[in-house]
Design a protein around this motif. Structure first.
Motif, PDB file in Angstrom:
ATOM      1  N   UNK A  83      64.361  50.165  14.384  1.00 63.06           N
ATOM      2  CA  UNK A  83      65.448  49.794  13.489  1.00 63.06           C
ATOM      3  C   UNK A  83      64.694  48.661  12.886  1.00 63.06           C
ATOM      4  N   UNK A  84      64.787  48.623  11.543  1.00 63.95           N
ATOM      5  CA  UNK A  84      64.148  47.536  10.684  1.00 63.95           C
ATOM      6  C   UNK A  84      65.404  47.008   9.675  1.00 63.95           C
ATOM      7  N   UNK A  85      65.132  46.003   9.104  1.00 56.91           N
ATOM      8  CA  UNK A  85      66.070  45.260   8.127  1.00 56.91           C
ATOM      9  C   UNK A  85      67.459  45.445   8.787  1.00 56.91           C
ATOM     10  N   UNK A  86      67.634  44.912   9.826  1.00 54.75           N
ATOM     11  CA  UNK A  86      69.012  44.779  10.376  1.00 54.75           C
ATOM     12  C   UNK A  86      69.775  44.020   9.654  1.00 54.75           C
ATOM     13  N   UNK A  87      71.428  44.674   9.759  1.00 48.78           N
ATOM     14  CA  UNK A  87      72.329  43.983   9.180  1.00 48.78           C
ATOM     15  C   UNK A  87      73.237  43.665  10.084  1.00 48.78           C
ATOM     16  N   UNK A  88      74.246  42.645  10.160  1.00 51.20           N
ATOM     17  CA  UNK A  88      75.189  42.345  10.963  1.00 51.20           C
ATOM     18  C   UNK A  88      76.230  43.562  11.151  1.00 51.20           C
ATOM     19  N   UNK A  89      76.203  44.418  10.305  1.00 52.36           N
ATOM     20  CA  UNK A  89      77.303  45.535  10.440  1.00 52.36           C
ATOM     21  C   UNK A  89      76.596  46.432  11.436  1.00 52.36           C
ATOM     22  N   UNK A  90      75.167  46.373  11.643  1.00 52.72           N
ATOM     23  CA  UNK A  90      74.663  47.289  12.807  1.00 52.72           C
ATOM     24  C   UNK A  90      74.941  46.859  14.029  1.00 52.72           C
ATOM     25  N   UNK A  91      75.635  45.593  14.292  1.00 53.89           N
ATOM     26  CA  UNK A  91      76.027  45.478  15.676  1.00 53.89           C
ATOM     27  C   UNK A  91      76.592  46.230  16.355  1.00 53.89           C
ATOM     28  N   UNK A  92      76.294  46.446  17.561  1.00 51.35           N
ATOM     29  CA  UNK A  92      77.319  47.639  18.500  1.00 51.35           C
ATOM     30  C   UNK A  92      76.488  47.874  19.719  1.00 51.35           C
ATOM     31  N   UNK A  93      77.057  48.542  20.703  1.00 51.01           N
ATOM     32  CA  UNK A  93      76.589  49.155  21.726  1.00 51.01           C
ATOM     33  C   UNK A  93      75.781  50.380  21.310  1.00 51.01           C
ATOM     34  N   UNK A  94      74.613  50.553  21.601  1.00 51.29           N
ATOM     35  CA  UNK A  94      73.842  51.891  21.225  1.00 51.29           C
ATOM     36  C   UNK A  94      73.712  52.677  22.517  1.00 51.29           C
ATOM     37  N   UNK A  95      73.866  54.001  22.336  1.00 51.82           N
ATOM     38  CA  UNK A  95      73.781  54.890  23.322  1.00 51.82           C
ATOM     39  C   UNK A  95      72.867  56.061  22.836  1.00 51.82           C
TER      40      UNK A  95
END
Length: 125
Positions: A83-95
């Protein structure tokens, strides 16, 4: 019982990168489609990306295209999500999750049978 272990989550600043790993100790992933999903507080679980172990075909959600890359290492029975160029909206629990490879790619979490416990990704300054 197929079980996954996710790792690689954490806190990162906007624009930063993380690599998530999804491993299935004791199992070979050769016969599965592996998907990455995420769920933020108050939101439904959504598909991020998936990969077919047989064809190598991949699918990405529009929101992550060009920023995230899914790969697999069959020798290590591990699937990665770079995951590159991460944004605040990418914040989550990833499964990560799996479905039989014969069923094909899918972004619908309801179509996946086996799941990991999740790893938290927080993008914040």
């Amino acid at each position: 019982q197929l079980k996954f272990v996710e790792s690689g989550g954490g806190l990162v600043q906007p624009g930063g990168s993380l690599r998530l790993s999804c491993a299935a100790p004791g199992f070979t992933l050769d016969y599965y489609v592996i998907g990455w999903f995420r769920q933020a507080p108050g939101k439904e679980r959504e598909g991020v990306s998936c990969i077919s172990s047989s064809s190598g075909n991949t699918h990405y959600a529009d929101s992550v295209k060009g920023r995230f890359t899914i790969t697999r290492d069959n020798a290590k029975n591990t699937v990665y999500l770079q995951m590159n160029s991460l944004k605040p909206e990418d914040s989550a629990v990833y499964y990560c999750a799996a479905r039989p490879v014969v069923a094909g790619l899918s972004a619908d979490p309801e179509e996946y049978e086996w799941w990991g416990q999740g790893t938290q990704v927080t993008v914040s300054s």
